[in-house]
Enzyme design. Sequence first.
Site, PDB file in Angstrom:
ATOM      1  N   LYS A 174      -9.907   3.611  -7.410  1.00  0.00           N
ATOM      2  CA  LYS A 174     -10.129   4.860  -7.352  1.00  0.00           C
ATOM      3  C   LYS A 174      -8.822   5.777  -6.881  1.00  0.00           C
ATOM      4  CE  LYS A 174     -11.383   7.993  -4.695  1.00  0.00           C
ATOM      5  NZ  LYS A 174     -10.620   9.095  -5.247  1.00  0.00           N
ATOM      6  N   GLU A 249      -4.640   3.309   6.026  1.00  0.00           N
ATOM      7  CA  GLU A 249      -3.027   3.556   6.140  1.00  0.00           C
ATOM      8  C   GLU A 249      -3.162   5.216   6.095  1.00  0.00           C
ATOM      9  OE1 GLU A 249       0.170   5.434   5.980  1.00  0.00           O
ATOM     10  OE2 GLU A 249       0.211   4.934   3.917  1.00  0.00           O
ATOM     11  N   CYS A 282       3.370  10.891   4.664  1.00  0.00           N
ATOM     12  CA  CYS A 282       2.727  10.693   6.024  1.00  0.00           C
ATOM     13  C   CYS A 282       3.883   9.910   6.827  1.00  0.00           C
ATOM     14  CB  CYS A 282       1.843   9.611   5.560  1.00  0.00           C
ATOM     15  SG  CYS A 282       2.373   8.117   4.877  1.00  0.00           S
ATOM     16  N   GLU A 382      -0.702  17.244  11.013  1.00  0.00           N
ATOM     17  CA  GLU A 382      -0.026  16.817   9.875  1.00  0.00           C
ATOM     18  C   GLU A 382       0.160  18.099   9.031  1.00  0.00           C
ATOM     19  OE1 GLU A 382       0.716  12.883   7.432  1.00  0.00           O
ATOM     20  OE2 GLU A 382      -1.212  13.689   7.626  1.00  0.00           O
TER      21      GLU A 382
END
Length: 484
Positions: A174, A249, A282, A382
């Site tokens: 997906k 992750e 990231c 973030e």
Amino acid sequence: MLDKRKFYIDARWTDPVEAKNLEVINPSTEEAFAIISLGTDKDTDLAVDAAKRAFDGWSNTAPGERLAKVERLLEIYKRRAEEMARTISQEMGAPIDMALRSQVGAGAWHMTNFITAFRDFKFVRPLGDHAPDNRIVMDPIGVVGLITPWNWPMNQVTLKVTPALLAGCTLVLKPSEVAPLSSMLFAEFADEAGIPAGVFNLVNGDGPGVGTRLSAHPDIEMISFTGSTRAGKAISKVAAETLKRVALELGGKGANIIFEDADGDAVRRGAAHCFNNTGQSCNAPTRMLVQRSIYDDAVETAKSVAEALAIDVADKHGAHIGPLVSDTQYSRVQDLIGKGIEEGARLVAGGPGRPSGLNRGYFVRPTIFADVDNNMTIAREEVFGPVLSIIPFDTEEEAITIANDTPYGLSNYVQTQDGERRNRVARKLKSGMVEMNGVSRAAGAPFGGVKASGRAREGGVWGIEEFLEPKAVSGWSEESAISE
């Protein structure tokens, strides 16, 4: 308008059970250029059923046969690289040259590294000299659900699909509904490579829909997810009901520690790395920790990098950064820039609003804040945009404390000519990866973090083993025909 509403299930492009159309937006123009369908539980179940039927056959093929299929897949990937680059550029805004070099290049790099690691991979291993009749047998875990993000689509698809195939797993992919077309193109590659029916399946959808169904499905043995920490927590909670393996992750808030003896290019290199992919990585070094004796000069150097950086539409050739991926992401980054100003950080470059001359598209000015306190929002959250926070420090111990004072633990960076210091600091940093003096991690090194960055290890031998279960066997016969 491209019509991409079908799913790839059991080696066929299949109409959705129920039409749930979603437009795919070009972030450079804010205009829709394709339409997909969001899958339902029924679509997901069809894909899982196909993968379940195919598992016995695929898992029992000789490793060399699986390797040959993946090698063929890589050949096709490389041959159609320009097509993939155009797709990625259009759907998520990576400038076309960067899309070909870095976005598509990352996928080829990972596939090549997995192939290299797999050639010497042992599925049957001796326990040790003390137990000559004991073996550890590595079994494919089963049907796996792979949920991938929009920011580095082929980087993450290849980091999951390739080892799953090599391990003998069957899968349902997906991709992000924001940037799904590159994964659909990858499904074409898999079909052309002759991956058997049911081994590779793709269903588009969103997190609450297909993502949740995959996470809860009793026939899915493992979920491998890359994305936000918030979504990773939600997946873990849903997956707990079926006790499946979950490999996460997640996000990061990397510290780049620049000591006073760092090489002359360290600050420029760190700022450029932060702004790469428009800050949508990231592992970006978004907190620059600079020793006070060189702090003022570092701020000026970083400012010059931001002010010299070109911003333009994604289909234009050249060394520039493109837009953010979506209106949602644009609004979030603008809010966080405003928060930095509100909380008292010193704005030295960029700031709110679009760059001059770009009135359409999700473009953001490369932004640098100095005199940032590590408790400020821009140092804690973030941002996922081209925003760099610069923080001063005095001692090595203080730098380590600041670097580790974050919920995240993905990647940190160290810049110093003192080898003993490099090693000492690297060992004390709480992260899954540490890169020093601009040297990237080598082929086969695992990618992954700790704490709120998740604990997956993707790439190389570690990435293949993520999709395997070790089974301890005693009384093993030396005459066994099973390859060790």
